[in-house]
Enzyme design. Structure first.
Site, PDB file in Angstrom:
ATOM      1  N   MET A 165       0.898  -1.245   0.044  1.00  0.00           N
ATOM      2  CA  MET A 165       0.058   0.041   0.176  1.00  0.00           C
ATOM      3  C   MET A 165       0.855   1.237   0.210  1.00  0.00           C
ATOM      4  O   MET A 165       1.777   1.689   1.020  1.00  0.00           O
ATOM      5  CB  MET A 165      -0.874  -0.127   1.343  1.00  0.00           C
ATOM      6  CG  MET A 165      -1.591   1.301   1.446  1.00  0.00           C
ATOM      7  SD  MET A 165      -2.632   1.492   3.129  1.00  0.00           S
ATOM      8  CE  MET A 165      -3.126   0.003   3.252  1.00  0.00           C
ATOM      9  N   PRO A 166       0.997   1.992  -1.044  1.00  0.00           N
ATOM     10  CA  PRO A 166       1.710   3.422  -1.032  1.00  0.00           C
ATOM     11  C   PRO A 166       0.984   4.278  -0.251  1.00  0.00           C
ATOM     12  O   PRO A 166      -0.032   4.391  -0.267  1.00  0.00           O
ATOM     13  CB  PRO A 166       1.779   3.572  -2.650  1.00  0.00           C
ATOM     14  CG  PRO A 166       0.833   2.703  -3.423  1.00  0.00           C
ATOM     15  CD  PRO A 166       0.294   1.620  -2.289  1.00  0.00           C
ATOM     16  N   ILE A 167       1.779   4.969   0.331  1.00  0.00           N
ATOM     17  CA  ILE A 167       1.400   6.182   1.193  1.00  0.00           C
ATOM     18  C   ILE A 167       2.314   7.219   0.801  1.00  0.00           C
ATOM     19  O   ILE A 167       3.552   7.309   0.941  1.00  0.00           O
ATOM     20  CB  ILE A 167       1.507   5.842   2.670  1.00  0.00           C
ATOM     21  CG1 ILE A 167       0.927   4.672   3.337  1.00  0.00           C
ATOM     22  CG2 ILE A 167       1.308   7.296   3.797  1.00  0.00           C
ATOM     23  CD1 ILE A 167       1.072   4.163   4.739  1.00  0.00           C
ATOM     24  N   ARG A 195      -2.932   5.896  -0.282  1.00  0.00           N
ATOM     25  CA  ARG A 195      -3.170   6.720   0.660  1.00  0.00           C
ATOM     26  C   ARG A 195      -2.484   8.006   0.528  1.00  0.00           C
ATOM     27  O   ARG A 195      -1.396   7.966  -0.043  1.00  0.00           O
ATOM     28  CB  ARG A 195      -2.913   6.306   2.158  1.00  0.00           C
ATOM     29  CG  ARG A 195      -3.454   4.801   2.473  1.00  0.00           C
ATOM     30  CD  ARG A 195      -4.830   5.150   2.500  1.00  0.00           C
ATOM     31  NE  ARG A 195      -5.433   3.882   2.991  1.00  0.00           N
ATOM     32  CZ  ARG A 195      -6.006   2.857   2.421  1.00  0.00           C
ATOM     33  NH1 ARG A 195      -6.089   3.065   0.896  1.00  0.00           N
ATOM     34  NH2 ARG A 195      -6.446   1.865   2.858  1.00  0.00           N
TER      35      ARG A 195
END
Length: 65
Positions: free
Chosen positions: A1-3, A40
Protein backbone atom coordinates in the site's frame (compact mmCIF):
# COMPACT_ATOMS: atom_id res chain seq x y z
CA UNK A 1 0.00 0.00 0.00
CA UNK A 2 1.71 3.22 -1.11
CA UNK A 3 1.43 6.12 1.32
CA UNK A 4 2.22 9.52 -0.16
CA UNK A 5 2.96 12.45 2.16
CA UNK A 6 2.74 15.96 0.70
CA UNK A 7 3.70 19.03 2.73
CA UNK A 8 2.21 22.20 1.25
CA UNK A 9 1.89 25.79 2.38
CA UNK A 10 -1.42 26.50 4.06
CA UNK A 11 -3.97 28.50 2.12
CA UNK A 12 -4.88 26.23 -0.79
CA UNK A 13 -8.57 25.70 -1.53
CA UNK A 14 -10.37 22.42 -0.90
CA UNK A 15 -10.63 21.97 -4.69
CA UNK A 16 -6.87 22.40 -5.10
CA UNK A 17 -6.20 19.83 -2.38
CA UNK A 18 -8.68 17.40 -3.97
CA UNK A 19 -6.92 17.84 -7.31
CA UNK A 20 -3.52 17.20 -5.71
CA UNK A 21 -4.80 14.04 -4.03
CA UNK A 22 -6.26 12.82 -7.33
CA UNK A 23 -3.10 13.53 -9.33
CA UNK A 24 -0.79 11.92 -6.78
CA UNK A 25 -2.99 8.84 -6.42
CA UNK A 26 -3.37 8.41 -10.19
CA UNK A 27 0.38 8.74 -10.63
CA UNK A 28 1.03 6.07 -8.01
CA UNK A 29 -1.51 3.78 -9.67
CA UNK A 30 0.20 4.14 -13.05
CA UNK A 31 3.77 3.91 -11.78
CA UNK A 32 3.24 1.08 -9.31
CA UNK A 33 0.36 -0.81 -10.87
CA UNK A 34 -1.76 -0.67 -7.72
CA UNK A 35 -5.49 -0.29 -7.31
CA UNK A 36 -6.98 3.08 -6.40
CA UNK A 37 -8.15 1.83 -3.02
CA UNK A 38 -4.60 0.83 -2.11
CA UNK A 39 -3.21 4.39 -2.34
CA UNK A 40 -3.18 6.73 0.65
CA UNK A 41 -2.39 10.45 0.32
CA UNK A 42 -1.71 12.58 3.39
CA UNK A 43 -1.56 16.35 3.04
CA UNK A 44 0.13 18.34 5.77
CA UNK A 45 -0.49 22.07 5.62
CA UNK A 46 2.32 24.21 6.96
CA UNK A 47 1.92 27.83 8.04
CA UNK A 48 4.21 30.22 6.13
CA UNK A 49 6.02 31.17 9.35
CA UNK A 50 6.88 27.47 9.85
CA UNK A 51 8.30 27.03 6.32
CA UNK A 52 11.94 27.97 5.85
CA UNK A 53 13.56 29.04 2.61
CA UNK A 54 17.27 29.39 3.22
CA UNK A 55 17.63 31.45 6.41
CA UNK A 56 14.20 33.10 6.28
CA UNK A 57 10.63 31.97 6.73
CA UNK A 58 8.22 32.01 3.82
CA UNK A 59 6.14 34.54 5.78
CA UNK A 60 9.13 36.88 6.02
CA UNK A 61 9.83 36.51 2.32
CA UNK A 62 6.22 37.34 1.47
CA UNK A 63 6.03 40.23 3.96
CA UNK A 64 3.46 38.47 6.13
CA UNK A 65 5.42 38.45 9.39
Amino acid sequence: MPIINAAILAGRTADQKRALIRELAEGAQRALGVREEAVRVIITEVAPDHWGVGTRSKADLEGQA
